[in-house]
Design a protein around this motif. Structure first.
Motif, PDB file in Angstrom:
ATOM      1  N   SER A   1      51.229  34.523  36.263  1.00  0.00           N
ATOM      2  CA  SER A   1      50.378  33.343  36.458  1.00  0.00           C
ATOM      3  C   SER A   1      50.151  33.059  37.936  1.00  0.00           C
ATOM      4  O   SER A   1      49.035  32.703  38.347  1.00  0.00           O
ATOM      5  N   PHE A   2      51.194  33.210  38.729  1.00  0.00           N
ATOM      6  CA  PHE A   2      51.057  32.980  40.170  1.00  0.00           C
ATOM      7  C   PHE A   2      50.046  33.962  40.758  1.00  0.00           C
ATOM      8  O   PHE A   2      49.118  33.576  41.484  1.00  0.00           O
ATOM      9  N   ALA A   3      50.196  35.253  40.444  1.00  0.00           N
ATOM     10  CA  ALA A   3      49.298  36.271  40.996  1.00  0.00           C
ATOM     11  C   ALA A   3      47.864  36.053  40.518  1.00  0.00           C
ATOM     12  O   ALA A   3      46.913  36.164  41.309  1.00  0.00           O
ATOM     13  N   ALA A   4      47.694  35.722  39.253  1.00  0.00           N
ATOM     14  CA  ALA A   4      46.348  35.514  38.725  1.00  0.00           C
ATOM     15  C   ALA A   4      45.679  34.310  39.375  1.00  0.00           C
ATOM     16  O   ALA A   4      44.477  34.336  39.676  1.00  0.00           O
ATOM     17  N   PHE A   5      46.453  33.256  39.614  1.00  0.00           N
ATOM     18  CA  PHE A   5      45.900  32.066  40.253  1.00  0.00           C
ATOM     19  C   PHE A   5      45.402  32.404  41.660  1.00  0.00           C
ATOM     20  O   PHE A   5      44.286  32.025  42.043  1.00  0.00           O
ATOM     21  N   VAL A   6      46.205  33.138  42.413  1.00  0.00           N
ATOM     22  CA  VAL A   6      45.822  33.471  43.790  1.00  0.00           C
ATOM     23  C   VAL A   6      44.621  34.408  43.809  1.00  0.00           C
ATOM     24  O   VAL A   6      43.684  34.228  44.595  1.00  0.00           O
ATOM     25  N   ARG A   7      44.630  35.404  42.920  1.00  0.00           N
ATOM     26  CA  ARG A   7      43.507  36.352  42.897  1.00  0.00           C
ATOM     27  C   ARG A   7      42.178  35.663  42.591  1.00  0.00           C
ATOM     28  O   ARG A   7      41.115  36.118  43.036  1.00  0.00           O
ATOM     29  N   ALA A   8      42.217  34.568  41.832  1.00  0.00           N
ATOM     30  CA  ALA A   8      40.989  33.883  41.427  1.00  0.00           C
ATOM     31  C   ALA A   8      40.457  32.934  42.490  1.00  0.00           C
ATOM     32  O   ALA A   8      39.363  32.377  42.313  1.00  0.00           O
ATOM     33  N   LEU A   9      41.181  32.740  43.588  1.00  0.00           N
ATOM     34  CA  LEU A   9      40.713  31.828  44.632  1.00  0.00           C
ATOM     35  C   LEU A   9      39.458  32.385  45.311  1.00  0.00           C
ATOM     36  O   LEU A   9      39.340  33.595  45.504  1.00  0.00           O
ATOM     37  N   PRO A  10      38.522  31.534  45.686  1.00  0.00           N
ATOM     38  CA  PRO A  10      37.374  32.013  46.471  1.00  0.00           C
ATOM     39  C   PRO A  10      37.858  32.623  47.792  1.00  0.00           C
ATOM     40  O   PRO A  10      38.699  32.040  48.484  1.00  0.00           O
ATOM     41  N   ASP A  11      37.321  33.803  48.132  1.00  0.00           N
ATOM     42  CA  ASP A  11      37.782  34.525  49.326  1.00  0.00           C
ATOM     43  C   ASP A  11      39.297  34.656  49.318  1.00  0.00           C
ATOM     44  O   ASP A  11      39.986  34.368  50.309  1.00  0.00           O
TER      45      ASP A  11
END
Length: 427
Positions: free
Chosen positions: A254-264
């Motif tokens: 969940s942590f990795a997916a949240f960060v990957r989805a951030l704009p830029d």
């Protein structure tokens, strides 16, 4: 001067102090230094025995309001030598990035530093230990308060050699949001629910655009990436608690997916994560009255802000400075201590109450309100409004100056220019 755990107490050592400070973290060490430089005899108590101990749950950032205190403490050269990173930043909003820049031919923007607490805490504690007038007492945990005629007159402390009484005119609680000193003194905390939770981790070899901090306002979710000393970047995610079940089921994913989805998004998959993912699922904001007879509270013991704003370290240093300025003379017996404490309390309330009110409201994990939409959208479109917002985010101006009528009118005019032209009717 550091007193080791094994020190034997003799008559000369077991004397009264002017001030006992409980907690040798950022706020306590700063207060001890600033008081001692004003002629106050200080016992700086630290419950942990390791002089290199540090606070883990932190944004690892010192906002620009802290710079004058750092300068007075003489820590700026040591921080820069330790690799602290000046905390320039950009902020993502639905209107685009807010990127504060100095005005052409104007002064540089105010700044302080991003630096890990594993570096910062031992540095300032060592600085305190070397300050004449400060006795750093490691392995000393406050277990009770000495009371005389309705006021606090010292502490009872558990030490490696047993219980010890240390008497002083003033006891300072610099022992964090769960302050033992505040509880023993009967100072209640006012709590504000935080509808976000937070997790963070440290990465190495993680490039950020222009090498500066990034913050994402995703309404209601939040995230930030702060470059720190030794090439380490701290990434934190602060989602709405509605997302907590998924994080509990699979924290890493969940942590990795949240960060990957951030704009830029910062490229965490090509970086090296050097710490485990750490955080908290319940971190309410709280505030306490910062004084009671014979006791003063500073740092998180007096007020704990929302970690998403990264202001706790700056307020810890500022409150230590305000206290030292207000009470130093009275703490040595040359003035009215209660009156001096009241001066500190008024300044603390005047400077921080408005900030805490706005932070507590935003901690409900809501989208931007109309005033926030007005200011954030204008800041994404105009450099001068972005600079104005930088001053507020750095806690160099308060809410009243940030939302003054002239600033609101300017923001409204800027946004009117960016309204889309009406589409002509189809014939």
């Amino acid at each position: 001067m550091t007193r080791p755990e094994s020190a034997q107490y003799d008559h000369d050592y077991d004397h009264d102090y002017d001030v006992v400070v409980s907690g040798a973290g950022l706020a306590g060490s700063a207060a001890a230094i600033l008081l001692a430089r004003r002629g106050v005899r200080v016992a700086l108590l630290e419950r942990r025995s390791d002089p290199a101990a540090y606070k883990v749950l932190c944004t690892h950032s010192l906002t620009a309001n802290a710079y004058p205190v750092l300068d007075e403490l003489g820590l700026v050269p040591a921080l820069e030598k330790a690799g602290a990173v000046r905390n320039e930043a950009r902020w993502y909003t639905r209107w685009g990035w807010i990127e504060p820049r100095a005005a052409p031919d104007g002064p540089e923007l105010p700044y302080a530093y991003n630096i890990r607490r594993s570096t910062l805490d031992p540095l300032i504690r060592s600085h305190a230990a070397q300050t004449p007038g400060v006795d750093l007492l490691l392995g000393h945990r406050v277990t009770g308060l000495v009371r005389e005629t309705g006021r606090t007159a010292g502490v009872q402390a558990s030490t490696p050699q047993g219980e010890r009484e240390i008497r002083a005119r003033l006891v300072v609680g610099a022992d964090g949001k769960d302050s033992t000193v505040a509880k023993l003194a009967g100072v209640p905390a006012r709590l504000y629910e935080n509808a976000r939770f937070g997790y963070f981790a440290h990465f190495r070899n993680l490039p950020l655009r222009d090498g500066i901090a990034h913050t994402w306002f995703l309404e209601p979710d939040m995230a930030y990436a702060f470059p720190n000393d030794e090439g380490v970047t701290v990434i934190a995610v602060l989602p709405d608690k509605k997302r907590l079940p998924a994080f509990r089921e699979d924290l890493e994913g969940s942590f990795a997916a949240f960060v990957r989805a951030l704009p830029d998004a910062p490229p965490i998959d090509s970086a090296d994560r050097i710490t485990k993912i750490t955080g908290t699922v319940d971190y309410p904001l709280h505030s306490r009255k910062p004084i009671t007879p014979g006791v003063a509270l500073i740092g998180d013991a007096a007020l704990t802000g929302d970690p998403l704003w990264g202001v706790g370290c700056g307020w810890a240093l500022e409150s230590a400075h305000w206290l030292a300025e207000a009470v130093a003379s009275a703490a040595t017996g040359r003035g009215d201590l209660d009156r001096s404490l009241a001066v500190y309390a008024r300044r603390h309330r005047r400077r921080l109450r408005g900030h805490q009110y706005l932070a507590a409201d935003f901690a409900r994990a809501r989208p931007f309100n109309p005033l926030e939409r007005l200011m954030f959208s204008a800041a994404a479109r105009d450099d001068s409004v972005a600079r104005h917002m930088h001053l507020f985010a750095s806690r160099l101006i308060g809410p009243l100056r940030f939302l003054n009528p002239a600033a609101l009118a300017k923001a409204a005019a800027i946004n009117l220019k960016h309204r889309p032209s009406p589409t002509p009717p189809t014939p």
